[in-house]
Motif scaffolding. Structure first.
Motif, PDB file in Angstrom:
ATOM      1  N   LYS A  55       1.707   2.450   8.656  1.00  0.00           N
ATOM      2  CA  LYS A  55       0.588   2.178   9.432  1.00  0.00           C
ATOM      3  C   LYS A  55      -0.705   2.606   9.067  1.00  0.00           C
ATOM      4  N   HIS A  56      -1.797   1.816   8.502  1.00  0.00           N
ATOM      5  CA  HIS A  56      -3.166   2.154   8.400  1.00  0.00           C
ATOM      6  C   HIS A  56      -3.597   3.107   9.602  1.00  0.00           C
ATOM      7  N   PRO A  57      -4.257   4.188   9.619  1.00  0.00           N
ATOM      8  CA  PRO A  57      -4.902   4.713  10.975  1.00  0.00           C
ATOM      9  C   PRO A  57      -5.959   4.181  11.429  1.00  0.00           C
ATOM     10  N   LYS A  58      -6.714   3.337  10.547  1.00  0.00           N
ATOM     11  CA  LYS A  58      -7.992   2.900  11.211  1.00  0.00           C
ATOM     12  C   LYS A  58      -7.794   1.536  11.503  1.00  0.00           C
ATOM     13  N   THR A  59      -6.961   0.509  10.797  1.00  0.00           N
ATOM     14  CA  THR A  59      -6.894  -0.992  11.121  1.00  0.00           C
ATOM     15  C   THR A  59      -5.451  -1.206  12.005  1.00  0.00           C
ATOM     16  N   GLY A  60      -4.589  -0.233  11.937  1.00  0.00           N
ATOM     17  CA  GLY A  60      -3.356  -0.545  12.514  1.00  0.00           C
ATOM     18  C   GLY A  60      -2.697  -1.577  11.954  1.00  0.00           C
ATOM     19  N   VAL A  61      -2.683  -1.909  10.618  1.00  0.00           N
ATOM     20  CA  VAL A  61      -2.037  -3.074  10.016  1.00  0.00           C
ATOM     21  C   VAL A  61      -1.010  -2.039   8.992  1.00  0.00           C
ATOM     22  N   TYR A  62      -0.031  -2.666   8.989  1.00  0.00           N
ATOM     23  CA  TYR A  62       1.369  -1.992   8.038  1.00  0.00           C
ATOM     24  C   TYR A  62       1.195  -2.308   6.769  1.00  0.00           C
ATOM     25  N   TYR A  63       1.449  -1.237   5.935  1.00  0.00           N
ATOM     26  CA  TYR A  63       1.396  -1.377   4.627  1.00  0.00           C
ATOM     27  C   TYR A  63       2.896  -1.230   3.791  1.00  0.00           C
ATOM     28  N   TYR A  64       3.052  -1.755   2.798  1.00  0.00           N
ATOM     29  CA  TYR A  64       4.424  -1.558   2.107  1.00  0.00           C
ATOM     30  C   TYR A  64       3.992  -0.340   1.018  1.00  0.00           C
ATOM     31  N   ARG A  65       4.531   0.769   0.753  1.00  0.00           N
ATOM     32  CA  ARG A  65       4.056   1.685  -0.074  1.00  0.00           C
ATOM     33  C   ARG A  65       5.412   2.462  -0.683  1.00  0.00           C
ATOM     34  N   ARG A  66       5.350   2.353  -2.020  1.00  0.00           N
ATOM     35  CA  ARG A  66       6.389   2.920  -2.366  1.00  0.00           C
ATOM     36  C   ARG A  66       6.055   3.653  -4.159  1.00  0.00           C
ATOM     37  N   ARG A  67       6.545   4.844  -4.154  1.00  0.00           N
ATOM     38  CA  ARG A  67       6.166   5.471  -5.504  1.00  0.00           C
ATOM     39  C   ARG A  67       7.018   4.869  -6.527  1.00  0.00           C
ATOM     40  N   VAL A  68       6.307   4.725  -7.749  1.00  0.00           N
ATOM     41  CA  VAL A  68       7.090   4.113  -8.671  1.00  0.00           C
ATOM     42  C   VAL A  68       7.692   5.166  -9.546  1.00  0.00           C
ATOM     43  N   PRO A  69       8.865   5.038  -9.940  1.00  0.00           N
ATOM     44  CA  PRO A  69       9.729   6.014 -10.884  1.00  0.00           C
ATOM     45  C   PRO A  69       9.165   6.285 -11.950  1.00  0.00           C
ATOM     46  N   ALA A  70       9.103   7.575 -12.334  1.00  0.00           N
ATOM     47  CA  ALA A  70       8.269   7.931 -13.776  1.00  0.00           C
ATOM     48  C   ALA A  70       8.652   7.171 -14.905  1.00  0.00           C
ATOM     49  N   HIS A  71      10.048   6.758 -15.097  1.00  0.00           N
ATOM     50  CA  HIS A  71      10.125   6.298 -16.251  1.00  0.00           C
ATOM     51  C   HIS A  71       9.670   4.567 -16.257  1.00  0.00           C
ATOM     52  N   LEU A  72       9.132   4.381 -15.114  1.00  0.00           N
ATOM     53  CA  LEU A  72       8.398   2.792 -15.005  1.00  0.00           C
ATOM     54  C   LEU A  72       7.088   2.815 -14.922  1.00  0.00           C
ATOM     55  N   VAL A  73       6.518   4.032 -14.856  1.00  0.00           N
ATOM     56  CA  VAL A  73       4.889   3.963 -14.467  1.00  0.00           C
ATOM     57  C   VAL A  73       4.189   3.251 -15.823  1.00  0.00           C
ATOM     58  N   SER A  74       4.646   3.539 -16.965  1.00  0.00           N
ATOM     59  CA  SER A  74       3.910   2.940 -18.127  1.00  0.00           C
ATOM     60  C   SER A  74       3.980   1.525 -18.041  1.00  0.00           C
ATOM     61  N   LEU A  75       5.448   0.959 -17.585  1.00  0.00           N
ATOM     62  CA  LEU A  75       5.813  -0.549 -17.505  1.00  0.00           C
ATOM     63  C   LEU A  75       4.801  -1.132 -16.221  1.00  0.00           C
ATOM     64  N   VAL A  76       5.040  -0.612 -15.186  1.00  0.00           N
ATOM     65  CA  VAL A  76       4.464  -1.140 -13.717  1.00  0.00           C
ATOM     66  C   VAL A  76       2.793  -0.797 -13.805  1.00  0.00           C
ATOM     67  N   GLY A  77       2.247   0.262 -14.491  1.00  0.00           N
ATOM     68  CA  GLY A  77       0.846   0.179 -14.661  1.00  0.00           C
ATOM     69  C   GLY A  77       0.274   1.124 -13.650  1.00  0.00           C
ATOM     70  N   ARG A  78       0.951   1.839 -12.914  1.00  0.00           N
ATOM     71  CA  ARG A  78       0.404   2.717 -11.737  1.00  0.00           C
ATOM     72  C   ARG A  78       1.516   3.581 -11.105  1.00  0.00           C
ATOM     73  N   SER A  79       1.221   4.469 -10.652  1.00  0.00           N
ATOM     74  CA  SER A  79       2.195   5.310  -9.985  1.00  0.00           C
ATOM     75  C   SER A  79       2.932   5.162  -8.671  1.00  0.00           C
ATOM     76  N   GLU A  80       1.940   4.285  -7.927  1.00  0.00           N
ATOM     77  CA  GLU A  80       2.462   3.847  -6.691  1.00  0.00           C
ATOM     78  C   GLU A  80       2.239   2.374  -6.414  1.00  0.00           C
ATOM     79  N   LEU A  81       3.140   1.708  -5.569  1.00  0.00           N
ATOM     80  CA  LEU A  81       2.795   0.525  -5.350  1.00  0.00           C
ATOM     81  C   LEU A  81       2.262   0.437  -3.824  1.00  0.00           C
ATOM     82  N   ARG A  82       1.097  -0.512  -3.284  1.00  0.00           N
ATOM     83  CA  ARG A  82       0.773  -0.417  -2.179  1.00  0.00           C
ATOM     84  C   ARG A  82       0.280  -1.665  -1.779  1.00  0.00           C
TER      85      ARG A  82
END
Length: 170
Positions: free
Chosen positions: A10-37
């Motif tokens: 839950k975003h503290p300012k807006t109160g809107v919920y987010y999906y957030r997940r760390r990208v596994p290390a072996h997939l970071v180069s394929l996904v292009g980032r270390s976290e999805l949000r």
């Protein structure tokens, strides 16, 4: 040690919920980032949990596809996938197919796509979405054959919906 199940953030300012997940290390180069949000576009915690679960399942499937080797599809599998495309189109519109003019325009569009060699461009994304939804990673040849078959099944669906628009439900 018990791992906590992922849950919506839950975003503290807006109160809107987010999906957030760390990208596994072996997939970071394929996904292009270390976290999805991504925003779940809701402030309701119950709805956020449901949306989070759906998105998490999709992300997990997508990541599994990234690590899979492509598999060729058989003719039967390709026709079955394209058949789902046909069934979805017809069942969605059979009760209220609209005016006949819509279906004449769709037929003309299909003719132009075929004439201009744009079938792959037009139906490629659609085929990719269907494959991702089914959790299938296929080779380029099978993908091309699926696109061609989806084009044929769409033409058949348009012909059927045109008959429905004319009042022919035989």
């Amino acid at each position: 040690m018990v791992l906590a199940m992922p849950s919506p953030f839950k975003h503290p300012k807006t109160g809107v919920y987010y999906y957030r997940r760390r990208v596994p290390a072996h997939l970071v180069s394929l996904v292009g980032r270390s976290e999805l949000r991504k925003s779940l576009n809701t402030k309701d915690p119950k709805q956020a949990k449901q949306l989070f679960s759906e998105m998490d399942a999709q992300v997990t499937r997508d990541w599994q596809l990234l690590t899979q080797a492509p598999i060729p599809l058989t003719q039967k599998q390709i026709v079955a996938l394209a058949g789902e495309n046909y069934s979805d189109m017809v069942s969605m519109l059979e009760d209220e197919p609209g005016g006949i003019g819509i279906w004449h325009e769709m037929e003309r569009l299909h003719d132009r796509l075929e004439t201009n060699g744009k079938v792959q461009d037009w139906f490629g994304t659609w085929a990719d979405q269907l494959l991702a939804k089914k959790g299938i990673k296929t080779d380029a040849s099978s993908r091309g054959r699926l696109i061609d078959e989806m084009f044929r099944s769409t033409k058949q669906a348009v012909a059927q919906l045109k008959r429905f628009a004319e009042g022919d439900y035989r």
